[in-house]
Write a protein that holds these residues in place. Sequence first.
Motif, PDB file in Angstrom:
ATOM      1  N   ASN A  29      11.076 -10.728  -4.565  1.00  0.00           N
ATOM      2  CA  ASN A  29      10.692  -9.834  -5.663  1.00  0.00           C
ATOM      3  C   ASN A  29      11.745  -9.956  -6.766  1.00  0.00           C
ATOM      4  N   THR A  34       8.926  -5.547   3.879  1.00  0.00           N
ATOM      5  CA  THR A  34       9.134  -6.993   3.809  1.00  0.00           C
ATOM      6  C   THR A  34      10.200  -7.365   2.778  1.00  0.00           C
ATOM      7  N   PHE A  35      10.339  -6.541   1.751  1.00  0.00           N
ATOM      8  CA  PHE A  35      11.383  -6.771   0.752  1.00  0.00           C
ATOM      9  C   PHE A  35      12.034  -5.441   0.343  1.00  0.00           C
ATOM     10  N   TYR A  81      -1.449 -10.914  -1.827  1.00  0.00           N
ATOM     11  CA  TYR A  81      -1.949 -10.225  -0.639  1.00  0.00           C
ATOM     12  C   TYR A  81      -3.108 -11.051  -0.078  1.00  0.00           C
ATOM     13  N   VAL A 111       4.282  -6.491  -8.482  1.00  0.00           N
ATOM     14  CA  VAL A 111       4.886  -7.828  -8.610  1.00  0.00           C
ATOM     15  C   VAL A 111       3.930  -8.770  -9.347  1.00  0.00           C
TER      16      VAL A 111
HETATM   17  O1  GMT Z   1       1.826  -4.216   2.515  1.00  0.00           O
HETATM   18  C1  GMT Z   1       2.067  -3.104   2.082  1.00  0.00           C
HETATM   19  O2  GMT Z   1       2.299  -2.144   2.778  1.00  0.00           O
HETATM   20  C2  GMT Z   1       2.036  -2.882   0.643  1.00  0.00           C
HETATM   21  C3  GMT Z   1       2.699  -4.032  -0.001  1.00  0.00           C
HETATM   22  C4  GMT Z   1       1.903  -4.348  -1.171  1.00  0.00           C
HETATM   23  O3  GMT Z   1       1.311  -5.387  -1.076  1.00  0.00           O
HETATM   24  O4  GMT Z   1       1.841  -3.613  -2.134  1.00  0.00           O
HETATM   25  O5  GMT Z   1       4.081  -3.807  -0.252  1.00  0.00           O
HETATM   26  C5  GMT Z   1       4.874  -4.864   0.130  1.00  0.00           C
HETATM   27  O6  GMT Z   1       5.059  -5.676  -1.005  1.00  0.00           O
HETATM   28  C6  GMT Z   1       6.139  -5.363  -1.885  1.00  0.00           C
HETATM   29  C7  GMT Z   1       6.147  -6.407  -3.001  1.00  0.00           C
HETATM   30  O7  GMT Z   1       6.308  -7.695  -2.498  1.00  0.00           O
HETATM   31  C8  GMT Z   1       7.448  -5.330  -1.088  1.00  0.00           C
HETATM   32  O8  GMT Z   1       8.541  -5.088  -1.942  1.00  0.00           O
HETATM   33  C9  GMT Z   1       7.327  -4.214  -0.056  1.00  0.00           C
HETATM   34  O9  GMT Z   1       8.510  -4.216   0.729  1.00  0.00           O
HETATM   35  C10 GMT Z   1       6.146  -4.446   0.852  1.00  0.00           C
HETATM   36  N1  GMT Z   1       5.909  -3.225   1.653  1.00  0.00           N
HETATM   37  C11 GMT Z   1       5.987  -3.247   2.977  1.00  0.00           C
HETATM   38  O10 GMT Z   1       6.279  -4.238   3.613  1.00  0.00           O
HETATM   39  C12 GMT Z   1       5.708  -1.951   3.663  1.00  0.00           C
END
Ligand code: GMT
Length: 393
Positions: free
Chosen positions: A174, A296-297, A92, A17
């Motif tokens: 996203n 989360t998405f 993050y 993203v």
């Molecule tokens: O937190 C994680 O497990 C990985 C995370 C990331 O930061 O790469 O993935 C999350 O971010 C994506 C982009 O915003 C979302 O589409 C994913 O759903 C999300 N993954 C989880 O919540 C497991």
Amino acid sequence: MTIGITCYPTFGGSGVVATELGKALAARGHTVHFIAYALPLRLEHVAENVFFHEVRVNTYPLFEYPPYALALASKMIDVVKHEGLDLLHVHYAIPHATSAVLARQILDASGMGVPVVTTLHGTDITLVGKDPSFKPVVEHAIDTSDGVTAVSDWLRRETYASFDVSNEIEVIPNFIDTERFKRQPKDHFKQAIAPDGERLLVHVSNFRRVKRARDVVEVFARLHAEGAWPEDHPRHGQPGGVKLLMVGDGPDRAASELAVREAGLWSEARFLGKQEPVEEILSIADLFLMPSGSETFGLAALEAMACGVPVVSSDIGGLPELNVDGETGFLRPLGDVAGMTAASRQILSSPAIQARMAHAARQRAETEFELDRIVPQYEAHYRRVMDRREGSA
Ligand code: GMT
């Protein structure tokens, strides 16, 4: 604007993203400086207004744990000072948001501080961030960021429920480039994978436990045993009729492969490993499975939807904000393998239902999550944050 973006460059959806956002902002005339420990994976093209600054952490015998967060803050200070950044956008929370607010605090002392925008993505909130070893630091970073965004309304609510924070959180979902992610004519490829007109089930993930890849195998095995030939196929009602493509790599891949072998279905499935461009594989898919235990998405599901692939997913986290039950696919309770199998069979065995949901999935990707609709929301967020900071100076 001149924007600094920090992300994890090699793993996960947050890096994707962040990188796609940086590229889109550059295409809209902004200058973008990526600050990370490696070149972001999707940053493959050189552009005159896109720059990369590598964060290096010097090793020293005293450092059992190299202090990356401090090296990152120092690099941010350097880039703000010398490249004239207007804003730092970190993806993050751990440790990026903390490094950014520290950099801002140090720069403020010489009147050079810039606003910090933090985007919450996933396990920074749902898992790692909640751990007592990080929680107070994450709370401080969220509350002292100048702007905070979350990728779904569910994540926004979860952040308020799990953390003692009061900062405003804006939901910016996203997004997807529907020009790149669209169904492409790949008939020869489909013919090679499914020569008898079998339906194709696809799963794309990093095969971490949370993705529940073995539920995918279980659904596939049940479908195969019960038969998933479309109702207009001469073998309708007989076992078989479905093939499985598993894309990506990670800790659960070996166990998933073993489960396929034990089910006697090795010849019906393929594990392709990490693949770019994934849109070519999605172009031959009839159904995408995302049985995740936490999401989360669900960016991988959005990529599938943009390629006209219906989704059967668990009904947790932000997934109901993306996948509309009965319209773009089906939502089933977490771990409900029987329910997911029945939902998948409903889609795979009826060409009419499959076509209707495939169309609705593409439509939803286009109307709700298209890049040109979402990126301006980040730009507006940046402007608000910059105006607020200027106003309070
Ligand atoms: O937190 C994680 O497990 C990985 C995370 C990331 O930061 O790469 O993935 C999350 O971010 C994506 C982009 O915003 C979302 O589409 C994913 O759903 C999300 N993954 C989880 O919540 C497991």
